[in-house]
Design an enzyme around this catalytic site. Structure first.
Site, PDB file in Angstrom:
ATOM      1  N   CYS A 272      10.284   9.835  -9.775  1.00  0.00           N
ATOM      2  CA  CYS A 272       9.580   8.850 -10.603  1.00  0.00           C
ATOM      3  C   CYS A 272       9.641   9.190 -12.086  1.00  0.00           C
ATOM      4  O   CYS A 272       9.242   8.377 -12.917  1.00  0.00           O
ATOM      5  CB  CYS A 272       8.125   8.726 -10.152  1.00  0.00           C
ATOM      6  SG  CYS A 272       7.974   8.250  -8.412  1.00  0.00           S
TER       7      CYS A 272
ATOM      8  N   HIS B 232       5.613  -0.219 -10.856  1.00  0.00           N
ATOM      9  CA  HIS B 232       6.203   1.108 -10.830  1.00  0.00           C
ATOM     10  C   HIS B 232       7.574   1.107 -10.143  1.00  0.00           C
ATOM     11  O   HIS B 232       7.745   1.664  -9.057  1.00  0.00           O
ATOM     12  CB  HIS B 232       5.228   2.074 -10.126  1.00  0.00           C
ATOM     13  CG  HIS B 232       5.670   3.498 -10.101  1.00  0.00           C
ATOM     14  ND1 HIS B 232       6.429   4.077 -11.100  1.00  0.00           N
ATOM     15  CD2 HIS B 232       5.460   4.486  -9.180  1.00  0.00           C
ATOM     16  CE1 HIS B 232       6.652   5.339 -10.795  1.00  0.00           C
ATOM     17  NE2 HIS B 232       6.089   5.615  -9.640  1.00  0.00           N
TER      18      HIS B 232
ATOM     19  N   CYS C 155      -3.507   1.815  -5.349  1.00  0.00           N
ATOM     20  CA  CYS C 155      -2.174   2.400  -5.128  1.00  0.00           C
ATOM     21  C   CYS C 155      -1.163   1.625  -5.970  1.00  0.00           C
ATOM     22  O   CYS C 155      -1.156   0.398  -5.943  1.00  0.00           O
ATOM     23  CB  CYS C 155      -1.774   2.287  -3.659  1.00  0.00           C
ATOM     24  SG  CYS C 155      -2.975   2.986  -2.509  1.00  0.00           S
ATOM     25  N   SER C 156      -0.291   2.330  -6.679  1.00  0.00           N
ATOM     26  CA  SER C 156       0.730   1.611  -7.449  1.00  0.00           C
ATOM     27  C   SER C 156       1.680   0.926  -6.468  1.00  0.00           C
ATOM     28  O   SER C 156       1.979   1.471  -5.410  1.00  0.00           O
ATOM     29  CB  SER C 156       1.482   2.565  -8.374  1.00  0.00           C
ATOM     30  OG  SER C 156       2.130   3.576  -7.645  1.00  0.00           O
TER      31      SER C 156
ATOM     32  N   ILE D   3       5.310  -0.954  -5.140  1.00  0.00           N
ATOM     33  CA  ILE D   3       6.737  -0.807  -5.403  1.00  0.00           C
ATOM     34  C   ILE D   3       7.161  -1.990  -6.263  1.00  0.00           C
ATOM     35  O   ILE D   3       6.456  -3.004  -6.353  1.00  0.00           O
ATOM     36  CB  ILE D   3       7.592  -0.705  -4.125  1.00  0.00           C
ATOM     37  CG1 ILE D   3       7.635  -2.022  -3.346  1.00  0.00           C
ATOM     38  CG2 ILE D   3       7.091   0.433  -3.243  1.00  0.00           C
ATOM     39  CD1 ILE D   3       8.722  -2.024  -2.275  1.00  0.00           C
TER      40      ILE D   3
END
Lengths: 412, 412
Positions: B87, B355, B233-234, B236
């Site tokens: 990341c 993200h 939660c980030s 996808i």
């Protein structure tokens, strides 16, 4: 790019089929050997550039490959950069590492390349290679090959063997046919390249293939794609290679014996944009010669990217070892064989030492460092002072996607 | 590492779901915007560092990703280095690019990150994330999580939801529970992070989620793994971001208006080797502050790696914005909300802007550059002079595999 970095130690695994060894264990073995060769500990390293090209597709490990290999050796907390440039991944890692040391950012760094291409599921290996062309445009990749054949006025053998070879061998076959037609090279010349490199490889205990082949044996082998027989194509393989680099200051402090200096490293990427007549390989070579202040005639020994046998003959030409079209004459003269004026691929080259793609660039530096330090045993090039590595990777249009040319010298 | 490079232009795509757009088209859109912002052409670029983390596993394109994106724009022949650090891939690319410009090797370079995580075959997206831990040792990865839970004296929710989330959310859940137990943070605090970042993201036209959420809405959302609900939660995502960097000499020659300088960039990788008490994130922050000659109290605005809502609170602490354990107090004070003393994640952060992992690092620089140049519209931080980006990636043991902290300043 002019560089000022010294090789403190080198290490590599034997290349071959290592199905039962993890990627990080392969890298670890090479790094351990390089550190030992340098008389250093892992804790001496200040940063690492780690090359790998295919672990995502082959193993599912696309991320943090370098960190995992280093952790397995207990090497923590140093900056790690994972670098990919297809078959030129670890020469690109070396290029970055050299630049950072030459700029004064670090005194002791690691460049490493590792690869596992063998897999019990062979489709994974094939998928990895296809990832070196434009996956989002497979028709475009094939069109380029057909256009190349058309422009060269040669036929492309599309007999259905495509599922048993990588797309690259189609590219090399077209390149070979075009060279044969334009310059008079023959299938026998390509076989001579493999025979020569098999002679060299027979003396390299880390080579994937150690049997010496005659020209006739190479010609008689199974045809992959006309005019390339199996031994004219570099094999897939597993392996790793590592180089510990130090700054000039650190080299003095260590009092290195037989120090080897990296004098120049040129990275050329992208594609032939028509701005000049050079291929990416020719451009990288020209830049490296200029940065090092030497010419092709000054080089004692060379490791070049013989991904196929004809690739070596063509590379002679664009690296300036001979005039365009004279590659086969240079080969016939014996100049590039051990004992000749400029031995090429004394390691056995990609054809015989093997080609675990992400490891190849650093492995070339291992061979050349040992040559310059006079520790190559029966395949030693007498009096080697200046050496050159040429490592190419990927395919975009008609050109390599990345090429690194590195020039090293023995100091003192 | 002390840096001396200037941001000449930035660009990014909206983050979101771009199933019908190729990876190279996403990168191309961001690069085109950055070049336009810089008033430059592709031919002005001298080198490029291209970050991507998962195209091999998701798309089958593990190699030469950067070259393909550049070729689609007609940008040929420049050195291209493909960089991966999970990341933190594109902040690592930026770090390398900055170092090479600061060392004087180049005057105009590109750092770019791109990623496509959405795929019609969702298993590909999951496989990509699993590639950020040690694939060759999956039992080891799970053991670390269970050890973390045991050491923190908290329970790990293993109710079988594991197939619907990445392993990272298990790690973040343990981290959150440990923080709650040790320092008294609560689920409401985590919901406050998401609510704050959703307020910021509602003003960012390039954010993946633009709806503003209340604390109660975040708490009431579907539970992923206790104590994390879905908006904690980030997500996808797909997207790309690009930064054109120039040397000080070139910046002067161009007469940049509102120049933004990269003053420091620290890359810390590997794992917590016990050598000191710092996490990799804390180490990178300390090094960046030292190199820039500033302290955390001097920073006007911050983009940090809120891969989960509790991650933001913990990062406040190890980045030195508050004392250990005081993260939730800093949040409650309103200091990190737009209008507060040190707004954090004005872009919406990973939680709301999105993200697409390989793009995140450069996207943070896009946001901060625009903030420092006073062109962030309704989410502008008044009088922003000094900014910091924090981008982490991968998991090894209990620590990030790579973290980059970048400090930027408005000059003149």
């Amino acid at each position: 790019m002019k560089m000022n970095a010294y090789v403190a130690g080198v290490g590599m695994t034997p290349f071959g089929r290592h199905l039962d060894t993890t990627l990080k264990a392969l890298a670890g073995a090479a790094i351990t050997e390089a550190l030992h060769d340098a008389g250093m500990q892992g804790s001496d390293l200040q940063a690492a550039w780690m090359g790998n090209a295919a672990a995502g597709v082959v193993l599912g490990q696309e991320m943090i490959r370098g960190q995992l290999a280093l952790r397995a050796l207990g090497i923590g907390r140093i900056p790690v950069v994972n670098v990919e440039n297809a078959c030129a991944s670890s020469s690109t890692a070396l290029h970055q590492a050299c630049a950072m040391v030459s700029a004064g950012y670090y005194d002791v760094v690691l460049a490493c390349g590792s690869e596992k291409l063998f897999h019990v599921d062979k489709m994974r290996s094939f998928a990895a290679f296809f990832g070196a062309v434009d996956v989002e445009d497979p028709a475009g990749a094939m069109k380029v090959i057909h256009d190349m054949a058309r422009d060269a006025g040669v036929s492309l053998d599309t007999d259905g063997a495509g599922d048993k070879r990588s797309i690259f061998m189609d590219v090399y076959a077209i390149m070979a046919k075009a060279h044969m037609k334009k310059y008079g090279s023959t299938k026998e010349h390509f076989a001579m390249v493999t025979a020569k490199n098999s002679f060299h490889g027979s003396m390299n205990p880390r080579a994937q293939f150690r049997d010496e082949m005659t020209v006739q044996q190479v010609l008689d082998a199974r045809m992959i794609v006309e005019p390339l027989t199996l031994p004219m194509c570099s094999p897939i393989g597993d392996g790793a290679a590592a180089v510990v680099l130090v700054s000039e200051r650190k080299a003095r402090e260590l009092g290195l014996r037989n120090p080897v200096k990296i004098r120049a490293s040129a990275l050329a990427s992208g594609f032939d944009d028509g701005a000049d007549g050079d291929s990416v390989g020719a451009l990288a070579a020209r830049q490296a010669y200029e940065s090092a202040g030497v010419g092709p005639e000054d080089i004692s020994c060379i490791e070049l990217h013989d991904a196929s046998a004809p690739s070596e003959i063509v590379a002679y030409e664009y690296l300036g070892l001979c005039k365009p079209g004279d590659g086969w004459r240079l080969l016939e003269s014996g100049a590039t064989r051990l004992g000749g004026r400029q031995p090429v691929n004394t390691s056995g080259g990609l054809l015989r030492k093997g080609h675990p793609v992400g490891a190849t660039g650093c492995a070339q530096i291992v061979e050349l460092t040992e040559q310059l330090q006079g520790r190559s045993g029966p395949r030693q090039v007498a009096g080697a002072r200046l050496a050159m590595a040429h490592n190419g990777g990927g395919a975009i249009g008609r050109d390599a996607a990345a090429t690194v040319v590195t020039i090293l010298s023995r100091e003192g």
